[in-house]
Motif scaffolding. Sequence first.
Motif, short mmCIF file in Angstrom:
data_model
loop_
_atom_site.label_atom_id
_atom_site.label_comp_id
_atom_site.label_asym_id
_atom_site.label_seq_id
_atom_site.Cartn_x
_atom_site.Cartn_y
_atom_site.Cartn_z
N GLU A 150 0.84 -1.21 0.00
CA GLU A 150 0.00 0.00 0.00
C GLU A 150 0.87 1.25 0.00
O GLU A 150 0.61 2.20 -0.72
N LYS A 151 1.91 1.21 0.81
CA LYS A 151 2.80 2.36 0.96
C LYS A 151 3.49 2.69 -0.36
O LYS A 151 3.65 3.86 -0.71
N VAL A 152 3.91 1.67 -1.11
CA VAL A 152 4.66 1.93 -2.34
C VAL A 152 3.75 1.99 -3.58
O VAL A 152 4.23 2.11 -4.69
N GLY A 153 2.43 1.89 -3.36
CA GLY A 153 1.49 2.07 -4.47
C GLY A 153 1.26 0.85 -5.34
O GLY A 153 0.95 0.96 -6.52
N ILE A 154 1.39 -0.33 -4.75
CA ILE A 154 1.13 -1.57 -5.51
C ILE A 154 -0.30 -2.03 -5.26
O ILE A 154 -0.97 -2.53 -6.16
N VAL A 155 -0.77 -1.82 -4.04
CA VAL A 155 -2.10 -2.27 -3.64
C VAL A 155 -2.92 -1.09 -3.15
O VAL A 155 -2.39 -0.16 -2.56
N GLN A 156 -4.22 -1.11 -3.44
CA GLN A 156 -5.11 -0.09 -2.89
C GLN A 156 -6.31 -0.75 -2.23
O GLN A 156 -6.66 -1.89 -2.53
N ARG A 157 -6.91 -0.01 -1.32
CA ARG A 157 -8.09 -0.52 -0.61
C ARG A 157 -9.36 -0.12 -1.35
O ARG A 157 -9.47 1.01 -1.81
N VAL A 158 -10.28 -1.05 -1.42
CA VAL A 158 -11.61 -0.75 -1.94
C VAL A 158 -12.55 -0.82 -0.76
O VAL A 158 -12.76 -1.89 -0.19
N PRO A 159 -13.09 0.33 -0.31
CA PRO A 159 -13.94 0.29 0.87
C PRO A 159 -15.27 -0.42 0.60
O PRO A 159 -15.86 -0.26 -0.46
N THR A 160 -15.68 -1.26 1.52
CA THR A 160 -16.99 -1.92 1.42
C THR A 160 -17.67 -1.74 2.77
O THR A 160 -17.52 -2.55 3.65
N GLY A 161 -18.43 -0.65 2.90
CA GLY A 161 -19.05 -0.37 4.18
C GLY A 161 -17.99 -0.09 5.23
O GLY A 161 -17.15 0.78 5.03
N TRP A 162 -17.97 -0.86 6.31
CA TRP A 162 -17.01 -0.65 7.39
C TRP A 162 -15.66 -1.27 7.07
O TRP A 162 -14.66 -0.91 7.66
N LYS A 163 -15.70 -2.26 6.19
CA LYS A 163 -14.48 -3.00 5.92
C LYS A 163 -13.85 -2.54 4.61
O LYS A 163 -14.26 -1.56 4.01
N TYR A 164 -12.88 -3.27 4.16
CA TYR A 164 -12.27 -2.95 2.87
C TYR A 164 -11.75 -4.22 2.23
O TYR A 164 -11.56 -5.24 2.89
#
Length: 142
Positions: free
Chosen positions: A64-78
Amino acid sequence: MDESVLRLFSSTLKKAGYNTTKTRVAVFQCLGAASEPLTMHELYSDLNDTFDRSTLYRIIRMFEKVGIVQRVPTGWKYKLELTDVFVSHHHHAICLKCGKIIPIEENPDLESLINKIADKHNISAINHQLEIQGVCVGCQRP
Ligand SMILES: [Zn+2]
Ligand SMILES: [Zn+2]
């Protein structure tokens, strides 16, 4: 997975000062092979317990820090997916009842509209996320 995508993965890690290890490649390939974003739990079970959970968390945080993975929010979780650097740019529609995520393919009209809006607000746009939240067909049935 395409050889060029793996090369890009390696060079992204290298630029950030990380080595390309077997474990990191396994996590990356697992996310790349998934047809939709995965929860940490799904990712862990897809990887077949090849290493412990804290190792996976550490890798994901670094990705996440280096921009390989991103979060997709789903309600409270991701959920987790590869960034646009590695897969083509797209958006998501999310079912608020069952958490199903439907990828929406790139739409040139939408993209140019978003860029116009950014221009109007004097923002040189680097990235954006757009998400439609609703109830899927399966969950609409009584
Ligand atoms: Zn649903
Ligand atoms: Zn877009």
